[in-house]
Enzyme design. Structure first.
Site, PDB file in Angstrom:
ATOM      1  N   TYR A 213       0.831  -1.212   0.000  1.00  0.00           N
ATOM      2  CA  TYR A 213       0.000   0.000   0.000  1.00  0.00           C
ATOM      3  C   TYR A 213       0.864   1.260   0.000  1.00  0.00           C
ATOM      4  CZ  TYR A 213      -4.397  -2.427   0.091  1.00  0.00           C
ATOM      5  OH  TYR A 213      -5.473  -3.187  -0.287  1.00  0.00           O
TER       6      TYR A 213
ATOM      7  N   ARG B 281       1.549   1.914  -3.524  1.00  0.00           N
ATOM      8  CA  ARG B 281       0.382   2.471  -4.223  1.00  0.00           C
ATOM      9  C   ARG B 281       0.123   3.918  -3.788  1.00  0.00           C
ATOM     10  NH1 ARG B 281      -4.357  -1.248  -3.659  1.00  0.00           N
ATOM     11  NH2 ARG B 281      -5.350   0.505  -4.704  1.00  0.00           N
TER      12      ARG B 281
ATOM     13  N   ALA C  66     -13.288   6.719 -20.611  1.00  0.00           N
ATOM     14  CA  ALA C  66     -14.011   7.765 -19.884  1.00  0.00           C
ATOM     15  C   ALA C  66     -13.452   9.154 -20.202  1.00  0.00           C
ATOM     16  CB  ALA C  66     -13.930   7.493 -18.385  1.00  0.00           C
TER      17      ALA C  66
ATOM     18  N   GLN D 278     -15.849   4.031  -6.113  1.00  0.00           N
ATOM     19  CA  GLN D 278     -15.195   2.872  -5.486  1.00  0.00           C
ATOM     20  C   GLN D 278     -13.696   3.137  -5.374  1.00  0.00           C
ATOM     21  OE1 GLN D 278     -16.894  -1.010  -7.354  1.00  0.00           O
ATOM     22  NE2 GLN D 278     -17.267   0.608  -8.834  1.00  0.00           N
TER      23      GLN D 278
ATOM     24  N   CYS E  40      -6.433   2.283  12.962  1.00  0.00           N
ATOM     25  CA  CYS E  40      -5.863   1.218  13.785  1.00  0.00           C
ATOM     26  C   CYS E  40      -6.628  -0.080  13.530  1.00  0.00           C
ATOM     27  CB  CYS E  40      -5.934   1.592  15.260  1.00  0.00           C
ATOM     28  SG  CYS E  40      -5.376   0.235  16.311  1.00  0.00           S
TER      29      CYS E  40
ATOM     30  N   SER F  75     -15.845  -2.726 -13.564  1.00  0.00           N
ATOM     31  CA  SER F  75     -16.197  -4.057 -14.074  1.00  0.00           C
ATOM     32  C   SER F  75     -17.511  -4.536 -13.479  1.00  0.00           C
ATOM     33  CB  SER F  75     -15.074  -5.052 -13.748  1.00  0.00           C
ATOM     34  OG  SER F  75     -14.911  -5.123 -12.342  1.00  0.00           O
TER      35      SER F  75
ATOM     36  N   HIS G 139     -15.190   2.719  -0.803  1.00  0.00           N
ATOM     37  CA  HIS G 139     -14.136   1.787  -0.383  1.00  0.00           C
ATOM     38  C   HIS G 139     -13.009   2.482   0.365  1.00  0.00           C
ATOM     39  CE1 HIS G 139     -15.500  -1.300  -3.690  1.00  0.00           C
ATOM     40  NE2 HIS G 139     -16.279  -1.296  -2.628  1.00  0.00           N
TER      41      HIS G 139
HETATM   42  C1  BJW Z   1     -12.073   1.941 -18.377  1.00  0.00           C
HETATM   43  C2  BJW Z   1     -10.918   2.529 -18.849  1.00  0.00           C
HETATM   44  C3  BJW Z   1     -11.049   3.836 -19.274  1.00  0.00           C
HETATM   45  C4  BJW Z   1     -10.372   0.584 -18.274  1.00  0.00           C
HETATM   46  N1  BJW Z   1     -12.249   4.436 -19.215  1.00  0.00           N
HETATM   47  N2  BJW Z   1     -13.241   2.544 -18.328  1.00  0.00           N
HETATM   48  C5  BJW Z   1     -22.235 -11.245  -3.630  1.00  0.00           C
HETATM   49  C6  BJW Z   1     -21.814 -12.166  -4.572  1.00  0.00           C
HETATM   50  C7  BJW Z   1     -20.477 -12.564  -4.641  1.00  0.00           C
HETATM   51  C8  BJW Z   1     -19.521 -12.063  -3.756  1.00  0.00           C
HETATM   52  C9  BJW Z   1     -19.950 -11.145  -2.823  1.00  0.00           C
HETATM   53  C10 BJW Z   1     -21.276 -10.747  -2.768  1.00  0.00           C
HETATM   54  N3  BJW Z   1     -21.382  -9.835  -1.774  1.00  0.00           N
HETATM   55  C11 BJW Z   1     -20.174  -9.656  -1.207  1.00  0.00           C
HETATM   56  C12 BJW Z   1     -19.277 -10.435  -1.826  1.00  0.00           C
HETATM   57  C13 BJW Z   1     -17.831 -10.551  -1.508  1.00  0.00           C
HETATM   58  C14 BJW Z   1     -16.989  -9.446  -2.089  1.00  0.00           C
HETATM   59  C15 BJW Z   1     -17.176  -9.446  -3.601  1.00  0.00           C
HETATM   60  O1  BJW Z   1     -17.873  -8.651  -4.172  1.00  0.00           O
HETATM   61  N4  BJW Z   1     -16.460 -10.367  -4.261  1.00  0.00           N
HETATM   62  C16 BJW Z   1     -16.539 -10.483  -5.713  1.00  0.00           C
HETATM   63  C17 BJW Z   1     -15.265  -9.922  -6.363  1.00  0.00           C
HETATM   64  C18 BJW Z   1     -16.691 -11.930  -6.041  1.00  0.00           C
HETATM   65  N5  BJW Z   1     -17.360  -8.135  -1.515  1.00  0.00           N
HETATM   66  C19 BJW Z   1     -16.852  -7.758  -0.349  1.00  0.00           C
HETATM   67  O2  BJW Z   1     -16.126  -8.477   0.307  1.00  0.00           O
HETATM   68  C20 BJW Z   1     -17.278  -6.379   0.152  1.00  0.00           C
HETATM   69  N6  BJW Z   1     -17.712  -6.470   1.499  1.00  0.00           N
HETATM   70  C21 BJW Z   1     -18.826  -7.102   1.833  1.00  0.00           C
HETATM   71  O3  BJW Z   1     -19.601  -7.559   1.039  1.00  0.00           O
HETATM   72  O4  BJW Z   1     -19.013  -7.133   3.192  1.00  0.00           O
HETATM   73  C22 BJW Z   1     -20.137  -7.839   3.711  1.00  0.00           C
HETATM   74  C23 BJW Z   1     -20.162  -7.546   5.187  1.00  0.00           C
HETATM   75  C24 BJW Z   1     -21.293  -6.969   5.746  1.00  0.00           C
HETATM   76  C25 BJW Z   1     -21.320  -6.695   7.111  1.00  0.00           C
HETATM   77  C26 BJW Z   1     -20.213  -6.982   7.902  1.00  0.00           C
HETATM   78  C27 BJW Z   1     -19.077  -7.537   7.342  1.00  0.00           C
HETATM   79  C28 BJW Z   1     -19.041  -7.817   5.972  1.00  0.00           C
HETATM   80  C29 BJW Z   1     -16.073  -5.437   0.189  1.00  0.00           C
HETATM   81  C30 BJW Z   1     -15.494  -5.184  -1.152  1.00  0.00           C
HETATM   82  C31 BJW Z   1     -14.218  -4.352  -1.015  1.00  0.00           C
HETATM   83  C32 BJW Z   1     -13.497  -4.204  -2.326  1.00  0.00           C
HETATM   84  N7  BJW Z   1     -12.191  -3.701  -2.087  1.00  0.00           N
HETATM   85  C33 BJW Z   1     -11.342  -3.396  -3.237  1.00  0.00           C
HETATM   86  C34 BJW Z   1      -9.929  -3.051  -2.714  1.00  0.00           C
HETATM   87  C35 BJW Z   1      -9.906  -1.660  -2.084  1.00  0.00           C
HETATM   88  C36 BJW Z   1      -8.587  -1.361  -1.480  1.00  0.00           C
HETATM   89  C37 BJW Z   1      -7.488  -1.289  -2.482  1.00  0.00           C
HETATM   90  O5  BJW Z   1      -7.498  -0.386  -3.349  1.00  0.00           O
HETATM   91  O6  BJW Z   1      -6.588  -2.115  -2.407  1.00  0.00           O
HETATM   92  O7  BJW Z   1     -11.911  -2.312  -3.973  1.00  0.00           O
HETATM   93  S1  BJW Z   1     -11.233  -4.706  -4.438  1.00  0.00           S
HETATM   94  C38 BJW Z   1     -11.198  -3.637  -5.847  1.00  0.00           C
HETATM   95  O8  BJW Z   1     -12.384  -3.881  -6.649  1.00  0.00           O
HETATM   96  C39 BJW Z   1     -11.329  -2.212  -5.292  1.00  0.00           C
HETATM   97  C40 BJW Z   1     -12.293  -1.600  -6.275  1.00  0.00           C
HETATM   98  O9  BJW Z   1     -12.905  -0.463  -5.715  1.00  0.00           O
HETATM   99  C41 BJW Z   1     -13.229  -2.732  -6.582  1.00  0.00           C
HETATM  100  C42 BJW Z   1     -13.993  -2.574  -7.853  1.00  0.00           C
HETATM  101  O10 BJW Z   1     -13.139  -2.602  -8.963  1.00  0.00           O
HETATM  102  P1  BJW Z   1     -13.435  -1.682 -10.224  1.00  0.00           P
HETATM  103  O11 BJW Z   1     -13.340  -0.278  -9.834  1.00  0.00           O
HETATM  104  O12 BJW Z   1     -14.659  -2.132 -10.890  1.00  0.00           O
HETATM  105  O13 BJW Z   1     -12.132  -1.994 -11.125  1.00  0.00           O
HETATM  106  P2  BJW Z   1     -11.892  -3.191 -12.149  1.00  0.00           P
HETATM  107  O14 BJW Z   1     -10.438  -3.281 -12.392  1.00  0.00           O
HETATM  108  O15 BJW Z   1     -12.582  -4.416 -11.741  1.00  0.00           O
HETATM  109  O16 BJW Z   1     -12.609  -2.684 -13.485  1.00  0.00           O
HETATM  110  C43 BJW Z   1     -12.074  -1.593 -14.218  1.00  0.00           C
HETATM  111  C44 BJW Z   1     -13.032  -1.300 -15.365  1.00  0.00           C
HETATM  112  O17 BJW Z   1     -12.595  -0.120 -16.010  1.00  0.00           O
HETATM  113  C45 BJW Z   1     -13.078  -2.405 -16.435  1.00  0.00           C
HETATM  114  O18 BJW Z   1     -14.436  -2.695 -16.756  1.00  0.00           O
HETATM  115  C46 BJW Z   1     -12.380  -1.772 -17.645  1.00  0.00           C
HETATM  116  O19 BJW Z   1     -12.912  -2.207 -18.894  1.00  0.00           O
HETATM  117  C47 BJW Z   1     -12.677  -0.313 -17.406  1.00  0.00           C
HETATM  118  N8  BJW Z   1     -11.706   0.599 -17.991  1.00  0.00           N
HETATM  119  N9  BJW Z   1      -9.890   1.585 -18.751  1.00  0.00           N
HETATM  120  C48 BJW Z   1     -13.331   3.718 -18.742  1.00  0.00           C
HETATM  121  N10 BJW Z   1      -9.980   4.502 -19.753  1.00  0.00           N
END
Ligand code: BJW
Length: 246
Positions: free
Chosen positions: A67, A70, A230, A101, A127, A188, A119
């Protein structure tokens, strides 16, 4: 770039616009996305080893250092034309809310005035034990320790398996309910619960617009799918909708 005249009319008529963003919006600033093949972070690193509370407990030094790398990356980049077009929209529409996000703070640095971070933020520290926010950290400790309880300090982002910040989630739901038009840009749409927002917007009868160079599952729910980067599509769309005002 050609846009449907009906879409342009809907934009001009909108009083409230919500822009839901993902990593693709920052891609043109030079920040890697997560899931793009070849260039995405998860193509090089395993999410399970870095973006979960278990990973931090197992190997806090590796997670902290990743991190820290990053953090340096985001400090060295600038907002791009996509961020700036969203700021510009504030001059054209009564109320614009960004629900992001992204953890890079680029919407705020570009000048967006109402940003909901689902996020967390990469530059925040908290902490891992007492969950208090830690404003100042000691640079010589990896990871630093909490000044209140001595626990290990971690980045203030939401890892897999963790709940989203309750206030941010509530505000996002309210914004979505009140909006006329809902943009889904550069995500995504694979990560829940964030990915449920566009589905919900559509179910509530909002106009949903998808901007992405690739196909995602949200293409099916959007009334308008604008295929492209975008940083190119958003400025062109503003110019088309408000030829004299943008
Ligand atoms: C362009 C471009 C250009 C390229 N112009 N576009 C239901 C079903 C299945 C699983 C789950 C569910 N509910 C929960 C889950 C589990 C999990 C989850 O979703 N897993 C799936 C992946 C399977 N979710 C969680 O665990 C969440 N928490 C939760 O549900 O808690 C429940 C709970 C309740 C009460 C108490 C306790 C728990 C938390 C999710 C946290 C995600 N964290 C991250 C990391 C953040 C920290 C870090 O930065 O390291 O967040 S993961 C990562 O993915 C990050 C992002 O915000 C997130 C989304 O990604 P994003 O932004 O969509 O990026 P990409 O790379 O996926 O896509 C990029 C897109 O851009 C692509 O489409 C390209 O084509 C496009 N692109 N260039 C426009 N120029």
């Amino acid at each position: 770039m050609h846009f449907d005249p009906e879409l342009l009319e809907k934009l001009r008529a909108a009083r409230r616009i919500t822009i839901f963003t993902g990593a693709g919006v920052s891609a043109e600033s030079g920040i890697p996305t997560f899931r793009d093949a070849q260039t995405g972070l998860w193509a090089q690193f395993r999410a399970e080893d870095l973006a979960t509370p278990e990973a931090f407990r197992r190997d806090p030094v590796t997670v902290w250092n990743w991190y820290a790398w990053r953090r340096k990356l985001i400090r060295d980049v600038l907002p791009n034309p996509a961020h700036l077009a969203i700021v510009q929209l504030e001059r054209l529409v009564e109320h614009v809310i960004v629900i992001t996000q992204n953890v890079d703070g680029l919407h705020q640095r570009a000048g967006s005035s109402d940003v909901i971070e689902l996020h967390g933020n990469l530059l925040d520290n908290l902490c891992s034990e007492c969950r208090r926010s830690v404003a100042e950290i000691k640079d010589d400790e990896v990871p630093p320790t909490c000044p209140y309880c001595g626990g290990l300090v971690r980045p203030g982002v939401v890892w897999f398996g963790e709940a989203l910040p309750a206030q941010a989630w509530e505000r996002a739901a309210e914004a979505m309910d009140a909006t006329d038009v809902f943009f889904c840009v550069g995500t995504s749409s694979l990560v829940e619960p964030a990915a449920s927002l566009p589905r919900h917007a559509r179910a509530c009868g909002k106009t949903v617009i998808q901007i992405n160079p690739e196909v995602t599952s949200h293409d099916e729910i959007a009334q308008y799918v604008l295929r492209g980067k975008a940083g190119e599509v958003l400025p062109a769309l503003l110019r088309a909708a408000w030829p004299s005002g943008s």
